[in-house]
Design a protein around this motif. Structure first.
Motif, PDB file in Angstrom:
ATOM      1  N   GLU A 193      80.572  35.555  99.447  1.00  0.00           N
ATOM      2  CA  GLU A 193      80.411  34.192  99.966  1.00  0.00           C
ATOM      3  C   GLU A 193      79.904  33.233  98.886  1.00  0.00           C
ATOM      4  OE1 GLU A 193      78.001  32.667 103.682  1.00  0.00           O
ATOM      5  OE2 GLU A 193      79.191  34.451 104.105  1.00  0.00           O
ATOM      6  N   LYS A 194      78.955  33.728  98.078  1.00  0.00           N
ATOM      7  CA  LYS A 194      78.373  32.860  97.035  1.00  0.00           C
ATOM      8  C   LYS A 194      79.464  32.489  96.017  1.00  0.00           C
ATOM      9  CE  LYS A 194      74.785  32.895  93.510  1.00  0.00           C
ATOM     10  NZ  LYS A 194      75.477  33.411  92.336  1.00  0.00           N
ATOM     11  N   GLU A 195      80.292  33.482  95.675  1.00  0.00           N
ATOM     12  CA  GLU A 195      81.363  33.219  94.705  1.00  0.00           C
ATOM     13  C   GLU A 195      82.381  32.231  95.280  1.00  0.00           C
ATOM     14  OE1 GLU A 195      81.372  37.471  92.282  1.00  0.00           O
ATOM     15  OE2 GLU A 195      82.404  37.331  94.195  1.00  0.00           O
ATOM     16  N   GLN A 196      82.656  32.354  96.585  1.00  0.00           N
ATOM     17  CA  GLN A 196      83.607  31.422  97.202  1.00  0.00           C
ATOM     18  C   GLN A 196      83.098  29.989  97.068  1.00  0.00           C
ATOM     19  OE1 GLN A 196      85.965  32.259 100.358  1.00  0.00           O
ATOM     20  NE2 GLN A 196      85.559  34.442 100.471  1.00  0.00           N
ATOM     21  N   GLN A 197      81.764  29.822  97.187  1.00  0.00           N
ATOM     22  CA  GLN A 197      81.202  28.468  97.083  1.00  0.00           C
ATOM     23  C   GLN A 197      81.255  27.941  95.650  1.00  0.00           C
ATOM     24  OE1 GLN A 197      77.364  29.111  98.822  1.00  0.00           O
ATOM     25  NE2 GLN A 197      78.248  29.228 100.882  1.00  0.00           N
ATOM     26  N   GLU A 198      81.262  28.855  94.693  1.00  0.00           N
ATOM     27  CA  GLU A 198      81.270  28.429  93.281  1.00  0.00           C
ATOM     28  C   GLU A 198      82.659  28.024  92.787  1.00  0.00           C
ATOM     29  OE1 GLU A 198      79.174  30.476  89.990  1.00  0.00           O
ATOM     30  OE2 GLU A 198      78.647  31.886  91.553  1.00  0.00           O
ATOM     31  N   LEU A 199      83.699  28.351  93.560  1.00  0.00           N
ATOM     32  CA  LEU A 199      85.070  28.133  93.072  1.00  0.00           C
ATOM     33  C   LEU A 199      85.335  26.666  92.736  1.00  0.00           C
ATOM     34  CD1 LEU A 199      87.179  30.423  95.443  1.00  0.00           C
ATOM     35  CD2 LEU A 199      86.687  30.759  93.008  1.00  0.00           C
ATOM     36  N   VAL A 200      86.099  26.481  91.663  1.00  0.00           N
ATOM     37  CA  VAL A 200      86.423  25.133  91.183  1.00  0.00           C
ATOM     38  C   VAL A 200      87.943  24.982  91.264  1.00  0.00           C
ATOM     39  CG1 VAL A 200      86.445  23.768  89.056  1.00  0.00           C
ATOM     40  CG2 VAL A 200      84.457  25.178  89.596  1.00  0.00           C
ATOM     41  N   ASP A 201      88.430  23.811  91.626  1.00  0.00           N
ATOM     42  CA  ASP A 201      89.878  23.575  91.682  1.00  0.00           C
ATOM     43  C   ASP A 201      90.449  23.292  90.287  1.00  0.00           C
ATOM     44  OD1 ASP A 201      90.774  23.905  94.297  1.00  0.00           O
ATOM     45  OD2 ASP A 201      89.881  21.998  94.921  1.00  0.00           O
ATOM     46  N   LEU A 202      91.770  23.391  90.195  1.00  0.00           N
ATOM     47  CA  LEU A 202      92.433  23.163  88.897  1.00  0.00           C
ATOM     48  C   LEU A 202      92.060  21.797  88.299  1.00  0.00           C
ATOM     49  CD1 LEU A 202      94.533  24.238  86.832  1.00  0.00           C
ATOM     50  CD2 LEU A 202      96.322  23.260  88.249  1.00  0.00           C
ATOM     51  N   VAL A 203      91.946  20.789  89.138  1.00  0.00           N
ATOM     52  CA  VAL A 203      91.655  19.440  88.602  1.00  0.00           C
ATOM     53  C   VAL A 203      90.203  19.296  88.142  1.00  0.00           C
ATOM     54  CG1 VAL A 203      93.415  18.178  89.892  1.00  0.00           C
ATOM     55  CG2 VAL A 203      91.170  18.542  90.933  1.00  0.00           C
ATOM     56  N   ASP A 204      89.356  20.247  88.489  1.00  0.00           N
ATOM     57  CA  ASP A 204      87.932  20.072  88.184  1.00  0.00           C
ATOM     58  C   ASP A 204      87.416  20.969  87.062  1.00  0.00           C
ATOM     59  OD1 ASP A 204      87.546  18.136  90.132  1.00  0.00           O
ATOM     60  OD2 ASP A 204      87.416  19.667  91.717  1.00  0.00           O
ATOM     61  N   VAL A 205      88.296  21.721  86.409  1.00  0.00           N
ATOM     62  CA  VAL A 205      87.787  22.614  85.359  1.00  0.00           C
ATOM     63  C   VAL A 205      87.283  21.790  84.168  1.00  0.00           C
ATOM     64  CG1 VAL A 205      89.236  24.588  86.000  1.00  0.00           C
ATOM     65  CG2 VAL A 205      90.068  22.936  84.303  1.00  0.00           C
ATOM     66  N   LYS A 206      86.321  22.360  83.456  1.00  0.00           N
ATOM     67  CA  LYS A 206      85.668  21.624  82.356  1.00  0.00           C
ATOM     68  C   LYS A 206      86.058  22.219  81.001  1.00  0.00           C
ATOM     69  CE  LYS A 206      82.931  18.972  84.924  1.00  0.00           C
ATOM     70  NZ  LYS A 206      83.920  18.984  86.019  1.00  0.00           N
ATOM     71  N   LEU A 207      86.292  21.339  80.050  1.00  0.00           N
ATOM     72  CA  LEU A 207      86.662  21.752  78.700  1.00  0.00           C
ATOM     73  C   LEU A 207      85.636  22.748  78.138  1.00  0.00           C
ATOM     74  CD1 LEU A 207      88.706  21.135  76.403  1.00  0.00           C
ATOM     75  CD2 LEU A 207      87.061  19.476  75.539  1.00  0.00           C
ATOM     76  N   GLY A 208      86.115  23.835  77.566  1.00  0.00           N
ATOM     77  CA  GLY A 208      85.229  24.814  76.918  1.00  0.00           C
ATOM     78  C   GLY A 208      84.669  25.866  77.861  1.00  0.00           C
ATOM     79  N   GLN A 209      84.734  25.624  79.165  1.00  0.00           N
ATOM     80  CA  GLN A 209      84.140  26.577  80.112  1.00  0.00           C
ATOM     81  C   GLN A 209      85.100  27.767  80.347  1.00  0.00           C
ATOM     82  OE1 GLN A 209      81.103  26.556  82.300  1.00  0.00           O
ATOM     83  NE2 GLN A 209      81.980  28.555  82.824  1.00  0.00           N
ATOM     84  N   GLU A 210      84.506  28.953  80.547  1.00  0.00           N
ATOM     85  CA  GLU A 210      85.323  30.130  80.867  1.00  0.00           C
ATOM     86  C   GLU A 210      85.326  30.371  82.368  1.00  0.00           C
ATOM     87  OE1 GLU A 210      84.168  33.586  78.620  1.00  0.00           O
ATOM     88  OE2 GLU A 210      84.649  32.599  76.723  1.00  0.00           O
ATOM     89  N   TYR A 211      86.481  30.763  82.874  1.00  0.00           N
ATOM     90  CA  TYR A 211      86.630  31.000  84.310  1.00  0.00           C
ATOM     91  C   TYR A 211      87.415  32.281  84.555  1.00  0.00           C
ATOM     92  CZ  TYR A 211      85.681  25.961  84.678  1.00  0.00           C
ATOM     93  OH  TYR A 211      85.129  24.712  84.595  1.00  0.00           O
ATOM     94  N   GLU A 212      87.135  32.869  85.676  1.00  0.00           N
ATOM     95  CA  GLU A 212      87.978  33.960  86.145  1.00  0.00           C
ATOM     96  C   GLU A 212      89.049  33.338  87.038  1.00  0.00           C
ATOM     97  OE1 GLU A 212      85.585  37.154  87.877  1.00  0.00           O
ATOM     98  OE2 GLU A 212      87.491  37.834  88.694  1.00  0.00           O
ATOM     99  N   LEU A 213      90.287  33.779  86.860  1.00  0.00           N
ATOM    100  CA  LEU A 213      91.390  33.174  87.611  1.00  0.00           C
ATOM    101  C   LEU A 213      91.474  33.763  89.024  1.00  0.00           C
ATOM    102  CD1 LEU A 213      93.910  31.326  87.517  1.00  0.00           C
ATOM    103  CD2 LEU A 213      95.179  33.274  86.626  1.00  0.00           C
ATOM    104  N   VAL A 214      91.528  32.885  90.013  1.00  0.00           N
ATOM    105  CA  VAL A 214      91.614  33.299  91.423  1.00  0.00           C
ATOM    106  C   VAL A 214      92.838  32.603  92.015  1.00  0.00           C
ATOM    107  CG1 VAL A 214      90.444  33.175  93.666  1.00  0.00           C
ATOM    108  CG2 VAL A 214      89.100  33.524  91.586  1.00  0.00           C
TER     109      VAL A 214
END
Ligand code: AMP
Length: 494
Positions: free
Chosen positions: A273-294
C-alpha cells in the motif's frame, strides 16, 4: 506473461518506428540488407491449455512478421524459413550461410541482445570451413534437413568459389580482430542491445568490428514493449529510451539507495500500500531520479513491477527519456552486504583493467555467493580470451580480486575487515563454458533471442556446471580498505 492478439499490433507499431529514426542518422539503409540472427523456440501448453512461448517466437510466427510487405528498410539476408526453423543449429547455420553469401549487400548486422550476436560469431569460428564449402559449390550441407529451410536457402545460393576463397582466407587468419568489417565490408553499424548487463560485451563487439557504432534501438520485455532510442548513434553509456506512452500505462516507484544498498533482496511483483502511494506518473518524473518501472498493460497486468530500474536522463519535448540502470533483483549477499548488478559490473570493469597489458579480455562472467565456506565469500567465474602470448601471473588475478573488493561498497568492505565475509575468489573457466551455460538454459526452455547471461547464479546444477570447468582460481590477498564512517554505522552492524 499473459498476452492478447491486439498486443502484437501494438508491438509491430513500435518496431515500425525504428527504421525511420535510424534513417535520420544513417542514410542509404534502403540500398542493402540487414543480417540479423533471429530465432524461435518450441511452444508448450499451460495446464489450462493456453499456448505458452517466448514473446519473440509469437512475433516471428505472426502475420505481422511473416507476411510483412516488402520494405527496402526491413530487407533481411535470412529468409523467413531459416528464422522459423525450430532446430537452433539448422537455423543458425542457414542464417549465417545466407549472410555470408550476400556479404556485399549487408549494410547492418545484429541480433536482439549482444550475447546472441556474439554466439553467432562463435558459431562462425567453429563452422566456417563447412560454410565455405557450401558457398564454393552452391550446395547446402546435408545436416540441414528441414525441407522448407533447404528450399529457401537453395533458391538464394549460387556457386561462388571466389567468395568462398575470400572468406576462407579471412577466417583462417590468426587474428579475428575486425572480422565483421572484413567479411561484411559495407556494414555501417551493429544493431544489438548493449545497455544494462549487456554492456559487458562492448569490448568483444568492438574487437570483432573494429569499433563500428553499436546501436541500441529499443527497450522492451515479454510483459510489454516500452520505448525507442531517438539518438541511436550515441555512445552505449549515454543511451536513453523515450517511452511510447500508448504501449501501456506507466508508473514509477522512486528508488531510494542508502549507502549503496539496494531496496530489497526479494522483489515481489506486486506493490504494497505504501509503495502504491509513492507511485509517480510519466509526466511527473524528475530529472536524475531513479525509478522502478511499474506497468498496467492492455493484456491484463495491473501495477506490475517489471523489475528494471531506470534513471531520467532528459526530455524530448515533454517526453521523459530514461537510461536503463539495472535489473533490480540481482543481489549477492553473504552477511549484511547486498551487492547489486550495477555495483558488481562497475567493480568488474575496474578489475579487468589489470588484464589490458596482457592483451586479454573478459568475455563473460557471472558470480555466486558461496556460503559453503566459513565465512562465506563471493566467487566470480571469468571466461577470458587472450591474444597476447605472455602468461598472466597469479599476482595479476589477485590484484583483480582486490580491485573488485575495493570497488564494492562500504558495508561489504567492513564485513571483510571484520571477517564476516571471506576473501573474494576469481575462478577462471575454460573457453566455451558460458556457451555451455547458454546451451543448458536453452535446453531448459530459454529462448536464444531473449537469453541473458545471469550475472549471479544460485541454481545448483548451474553452479556445478561452472565448477566442473574451472581451470584455476585466485583469492584476494588481503582485506580491502575500510575506514570507520562513524559510530552510528558501527553500532548498527554489531
Ligand atoms: P524478456 O522478457 O526476456 O524479453 O526480457 C526483458 C528484459 O530484458 C527487460 O525487462 C530488461 O531487463 C532487459 N532489456 C530489454 N531491453 C533492454 C535494453 N534496451 N537495455 C537493457 N536491458 C534491456
Amino acid at each position: 506473461m499473459p498476452t492478447i492478439e491486439e498486443e502484437l499490433g501494438r508491438r509491430s507499431q513500435l518496431y515500425s518506428l525504428l527504421m525511420p529514426v535510424m534513417s535520420q542518422f544513417v542514410p542509404g539503409l534502403d540500398k542493402g540488407k540487414g543480417m540479423y540472427f533471429l530465432f524461435i523456440k518450441c511452444e508448450t501448453k499451460t495446464p489450462g491449455g493456453l499456448l505458452a512461448r517466448p514473446v519473440l517466437t509469437s512475433y516471428y510466427k505472426s502475420s505481422h512478421f511473416k507476411d510483412r510487405p516488402f520494405d527496402p528498410y526491413t530487407n533481411y539476408t535470412s529468409p523467413n524459413e531459416t528464422i522459423l526453423c525450430q532446430d537452433s543449429y539448422q537455423s543458425m547455420y542457414s542464417q549465417m550461410l545466407c549472410g555470408l553469401s550476400q556479404n556485399k549487400e549487408v549494410l547492418r548486422v545484429g541480433a536482439v541482445f549482444s550475447s546472441g550476436f556474439i554466439r553467432a560469431i562463435r558459431f562462425l569460428e567453429k563452422h566456417w570451413a563447412l560454410l565455405c564449402h557450401d558457398i564454393r559449390t552452391g550446395t547446402l550441407n546435408p545436416l540441414i534437413t528441414d525441407p522448407s529451410v533447404r528450399e529457401a536457402v537453395t533458391k538464394t545460393l549460387k556457386p561462388d568459389p571466389e567468395l568462398a576463397g575470400f572468406i576462407e582466407s579471412e577466417c583462417g587468419k590468426e587474428s579475428w580482430q575486425g572480422i565483421i568489417t572484413r567479411l561484411w565490408p559495407n556494414t555501417k553499424y551493429i544493431d544489438v542491445i548493449v545497455t544494462g548487463t549487456m554492456s559487458q560485451y562492448i569490448p568483444t563487439l568492438d574487437y570483432y568490428s573494429n569499433g563500428l557504432p553499436l546501436v541500441c534501438t529499443m527497450y522492451a520485455s515479454s510483459e510489454c514493449y516500452f520505448g525507442v532510442n531517438l539518438n541511436p548513434l550515441c555512445k552505449p553509456s549515454e543511451v536513453s529510451y523515450t517511452l511510447i506512452p500508448t504501449m501501456c500505462y506507466y508508473e514509477f516507484l522512486p528508488v531510494h539507495r542508502n549507502n549503496g544498498l539496494s531496496n530489497s533482496i526479494a522483489m515481489p511483483k506486486s506493490l504494497n500500500e505504501k509503495e502504491q502511494q509513492e507511485l509517480v506518473d510519466l509526466v511527473d518524473v524528475k530529472l536524475g531520479q531513479e525509478y522502478e518501472l511499474v506497468v498496467t498493460t492492455y493484456a491484463g497486468l495491473y501495477r506490475y513491477r517489471v523489475g528494471d530500474v531506470l534513471r531520467v536522463a532528459g526530455f524530448k519535448n515533454n517526453a521523459p527519456q530514461f537510461n536503463f540502470v539495472c535489473r533490480k533483483n540481482v543481489v549477492l549477499s553473504i552477511d549484511t552486504d547486498k551487492t547489486d548488478e550495477v555495483e558488481l559490473q562497475n567493480a568488474v570493469r575496474n578489475a579487468v583493467s589489470h588484464l589490458m597489458p596482457f592483451d586479454a579480455r573478459l568475455t563473460e562472467y557471472t558470480s555466486y555467493a558461496d556460503t559453503t565456506t566459513i565465512p562465506g565469500h563471493y566467487v566470480l567465474y571469468w571466461e577470458l580470451t587472450q591474444n597476447g602470448s605472455t602468461t598472466i601471473p597469479p599476482s595479476i588475478f589477485e590484484d583483480c580480486c582486490l580491485t573488485i573488493e575495493e570497488s564494492l561498497d562500504n558495508v561489504y568492505r567492513q564485513n571483510r575487515v571484520f571477517d564476516a565475509i571471506g576473501p573474494l575468489e576469481i575462478k577462471i573457466v575454460e573457453i566455451g563454458t558460458f556457451d555451455k551455460l547458454m546451451d543448458y538454459a536453452i535446453s531448459l526452455g530459454a529462448s536464444i533471442n531473449q537469453y541473458k547471461t545471469p550475472r549471479c547464479v544460485k541454481f545448483a546444477p548451474i553452479v556445478e556446471l561452472l565448477n566442473s570447468r574451472v581451470v584455476c582460481s585466485y583469492f584476494s590477498p588481503k582485506c580491502p580498505k575500510w575506514t570507520t564512517p562513524g559510530l552510528t554505522q558501527w553500532t548498527n552492524i554489531n
